[in-house]
Design an enzyme around this catalytic site. Structure first.
Site, mmCIF file in Angstrom:
data_model
loop_
_atom_site.group_PDB
_atom_site.id
_atom_site.type_symbol
_atom_site.label_atom_id
_atom_site.label_comp_id
_atom_site.label_asym_id
_atom_site.label_seq_id
_atom_site.Cartn_x
_atom_site.Cartn_y
_atom_site.Cartn_z
ATOM 1 C CG HIS A 153 -5.781 -6.067 -1.915
ATOM 2 N ND1 HIS A 153 -5.270 -6.958 -1.948
ATOM 3 C CD2 HIS A 153 -5.321 -4.885 -1.379
ATOM 4 C CE1 HIS A 153 -4.333 -6.303 -0.684
ATOM 5 N NE2 HIS A 153 -4.614 -5.038 -0.685
ATOM 6 C CD GLU A 194 -9.376 -6.940 -0.999
ATOM 7 O OE1 GLU A 194 -9.676 -7.481 -1.604
ATOM 8 O OE2 GLU A 194 -8.258 -7.742 0.047
ATOM 9 C CG ASP A 222 -4.697 -9.473 -5.087
ATOM 10 O OD1 ASP A 222 -3.183 -10.412 -4.761
ATOM 11 O OD2 ASP A 222 -5.511 -9.070 -4.024
ATOM 12 C CG HIS A 260 -1.886 -7.696 -2.660
ATOM 13 N ND1 HIS A 260 -2.588 -9.164 -1.932
ATOM 14 C CD2 HIS A 260 -0.659 -7.628 -1.946
ATOM 15 C CE1 HIS A 260 -2.528 -9.737 -0.796
ATOM 16 N NE2 HIS A 260 -0.694 -8.622 -0.884
#
Length: 235
Positions: A26, A91, A139, A129
């Site tokens: 992400h 992330e 993303d 993602h």
């Protein structure tokens, strides 16, 4: 590899005894890493990830790998839903409209190498993602260096010399084609043909055919030849 622990309360049990089969990447789309940490660790937002990598390369652990982090939301990959129960979420501290810093990429590469080895995963397990939620998520976006990861055996890249049926091959690779051609094409291009536009063309069909042939999803892998063990590279 140094890890900074910043525990998030946003997690639960992996449902049905699920094991880690995927690694989902992400981007935070936030101004700074501390902003992302604040959101991912706040119980009011009900969102998290297992790891967050800052632009300076700092690696934060938010949720233990044994737990189900809340990062993927609704979506499917390889014909199966509840991606959260089957994945590790990472992330990346990036605003979504600029290149990813070298320090971040270096840390990500070290983390992916460790995760793929410990969980005994093929590089095709590393997905965006946007791959598992096309049309809903975009993303880590077109600026992310997927080809760089493939060159290091940490993801996959298609053989551009083939031709096939775009949507059939997309389903074989793992995309949730029920969302429609436009959404699948957009997700595919964000990862493999950044900034391309227009209708499906020969390069799209060729690259998707390469993905389907060389990296079939686990649902269809039983009828495909055994894939090579890591390290694995294809360009």
């Amino acid at each position: 590899m140094e890890i900074v622990d910043r525990p998030s309360p946003n997690h639960g049990d992996r449902r049905g005894g699920a094991r880690v089969e995927l690694i989902v990447l992400h981007h935070t789309a936030m101004p700074a890493c501390e902003d992302a940490l604040g959101r991912l660790c706040n119980p009011e937002h009900e969102v998290s990830s297992h790891y967050l990598i800052g632009r300076d390369g700092t690696l934060y652990r938010l949720v233990d790998e044994e737990r189900r982090a809340w990062h993927a939301g609704e979506g499917r990959w390889a014909g199966r839903d509840d991606v959260n129960s089957r994945s590790i979420g990472i992330e990346l501290d990036n605003d979504g409209s600029s290149a990813f810093e070298e320090e971040l990429m270096t840390t990500l590469e070290a983390l992916l190498e460790d995760l793929l080895e410990r969980h005994e995963l093929h590089p095709k397990a590393v997905i965006a993602h946007s791959d598992m939620a096309p049309g809903r998520k975009s993303d880590p976006g077109p600026w992310f260096e997927w080809k760089r990861l493939a060159e290091k055996g940490l993801s996959v890249w298609p053989d551009p010399a083939l031709q096939g049926d775009f949507m059939r091959d997309a389903a074989f690779f793992g995309y949730p084609v029920e969302v429609g051609e436009a959404a699948v094409l957009s997700a595919f291009r964000q990862r493999f043909r950044p900034f391309a536009d227009g209708p499906i063309g020969t390069p799209d069909r060729a690259m998707m055919a390469g993905l389907a042939r060389h990296f079939p999803s686990d649902v269809t892998e039983r009828t495909a030849s055994r894939v090579p063990s890591r390290p694995f590279r294809t360009l």
